[in-house]
Design an enzyme around this catalytic site. Structure first.
Site, mmCIF file in Angstrom:
data_model
loop_
_atom_site.group_PDB
_atom_site.id
_atom_site.type_symbol
_atom_site.label_atom_id
_atom_site.label_comp_id
_atom_site.label_asym_id
_atom_site.label_seq_id
_atom_site.Cartn_x
_atom_site.Cartn_y
_atom_site.Cartn_z
ATOM 1 N N THR A 180 -18.178 106.997 96.579
ATOM 2 C CA THR A 180 -18.674 108.403 96.403
ATOM 3 C C THR A 180 -18.351 109.131 97.783
ATOM 4 O O THR A 180 -17.518 108.526 98.502
ATOM 5 C CB THR A 180 -20.196 108.288 96.272
ATOM 6 N N ASN A 181 -18.985 110.103 97.900
ATOM 7 C CA ASN A 181 -18.951 111.071 99.216
ATOM 8 C C ASN A 181 -20.069 111.633 99.750
ATOM 9 O O ASN A 181 -21.029 111.614 98.867
ATOM 10 C CB ASN A 181 -17.698 112.009 98.881
#
Ligand code: CTP
Length: 406
Positions: free
Chosen positions: A220-221
């Site tokens: 993810t980020n």
């Protein structure tokens, strides 16, 4: 001479029982000088700090304290009428007690009843002792008020009446008048823009996507979704029918917005495709470009040596929209760049067939993931470029809409 910046404005000034109530006299004087009509509403405790006669004389209107009229002369709807009359309601100083009442909808005095009956924006300027201000109860009440759209003017830091030094000083009357003036300009501007998107459908994507590696790990980020949520709220405020396709975030759905929750890039792609016929798309989400080829059904146990993950590309959601763009549809992309920022953003704009791209430069101060503020550059298809200053994300959202809607 003070410029008549509040000319013809109707202000309700609530004054509550804090030692800072003496500053209300100066506040009334400045507002009157700037051309406003001022109706003062005092709590019974405020009247112990400053006589209603002082504020009544300065405002040239009878100060109201009690909700029930003394002579029962049939003026029972005063709080309702005043609520409709006012352009802006300011409570300065606002005590912990009055903030608590406002947060929970009490209407036991003329001030609190009128606040509940008002349609105009409310601004509060807390003034109290340091520990009362920082107490979780007060902070929670302020948070609750903010969630209703009440603006809280942060108190200053300095010497307090108790002799303590800390947070809790009411902002100076000049600063309050400056903010009132600014806020009235904002209110006028938003009234003008209210119906700009009526009848239009707007799709906003926001937040990160999550690509599972196994049941306990993911790619993810750090996107928090704040920018996209601000855009969705701003578009709704201008009358649009807004669909918000959101990756996982901790944010509350903006009032009136239809939210569709997704987790992976694939899911976001499918949700966006369902609504691909909208008039405007703001693709704010930070979509993962790669996802594991396989998601392990159970936790991958660690082993000696390195682990190699095999990833495949996710669908480019925006490029797909660009390929199938219908007549009159406006596509706005967001680009997060670290190097060669302008050239890269321009290239994306052309390649994905966009009308605008909003460029975030991760290295700029005040920009990027998770900040309350953002600093962006807007690029239009014809090469026009505009750098916006560092602004709160909601203000960035308004500026983007102003430009895109022309
Ligand atoms: N985007 C998308 N689908 C993807 C990746 C990105 O729709 N799979 C959208 C983003 O929401 C954003 C725009 O494309 O509006 C640009 O995203 P960005 O990550 O900056 O660019 P990429 O296209 O991923 O290019 P690169 O990785 O080369 O920077």
């Amino acid at each position: 001479m003070m410029p008549a910046t509040l000319n013809g404005r109707n202000l309700l000034l609530g004054v509550t029982g804090s030692i800072a109530a003496y500053k209300a006299a100066e506040l009334v004087r400045l507002c009157k000088k700037a051309g406003a009509e001022v109706q003062v509403l005092m709590t019974p405790d405020a009247a112990r700090f400053i006589p209603p006669l002082t504020l009544g004389t300065l405002s040239e209107r009878e100060v109201l304290v009690e909700i029930f009229p003394e002579n029962e002369d049939g003026s029972w709807t005063k709080h309702v009428n005043l609520g409709l009359w006012a352009d802006l309601f300011v409570v300065a100083p606002a005590t912990a007690q009055t903030l608590a009442k406002l947060a929970y909808g009490f209407c036991d005095t003329m001030l609190t009843a009128t606040a509940l009956a008002s349609r105009c924006p409310l601004l509060v300027a807390p003034a109290m002792d340091h520990d009362m201000y920082l107490h979780p109860a007060t902070q929670a009440n302020l948070e609750r008020l903010r969630s209703f759209g009440v603006e809280v003017m942060e108190p200053g830091y300095g010497e307090l009446a108790s002799g303590l030094v800390g947070h809790g000083r009411m902002p100076e009357p000049e600063a309050i008048v400056a903010r009132l003036t600014e806020k009235l300009v904002e209110i006028d501007a938003s009234a003008e823009r209210k119906d700009q998107l009526t009848g239009k459908r707007v799709l906003v994507t926001a937040g990160p996507t999550r690509e599972p590696i196994d049941p306990v790990r993911l790619i993810t980020n750090p996107s928090t979704g704040t920018m996209g949520y601000a855009l969705a709220a701003a578009a709704h405020a201008r009358g649009a029918d807004v669909i918000l396709v959101s990756g996982p975030t901790n944010l509350a759905t903006p009032t009136g917005v239809t939210r569709i929750d997704v987790t992976t890039a694939e899911e976001m792609h499918a949700a966006v495709q369902q609504h691909a016929d909208v008039d405007y798309v703001f693709m704010v989400a930070a979509v993962a470009d790669y996802t594991p080829i396989e998601t392990a059904p159970s936790k991958i146990k660690k082993d000696e040596g390195d682990l190699t993950l095999r990833l495949r590309r996710t669908p480019d959601i925006l490029a797909t929209l660009g390929k199938n763009k219908h007549n009159g549809q406006v596509l706005v992309g967001f680009a997060m760049e670290t190097d060669d920022v302008l050239a890269n953003a321009q290239r994306k704009l052309e390649k994905k067939n966009l009308d605008w791209i909003v460029l975030n430069n991760l290295h700029e101060q005040g920009a990027g993931f998770g900040n309350g503020t953002n600093r962006v550059t807007l690029l239009r298809r014809d090469g026009h470029r505009e750098d916006l200053p560092v602004l709160p994300k909601r203000a960035v959202a308004e500026a983007i809409l102003d430009r895109v809607l022309g």
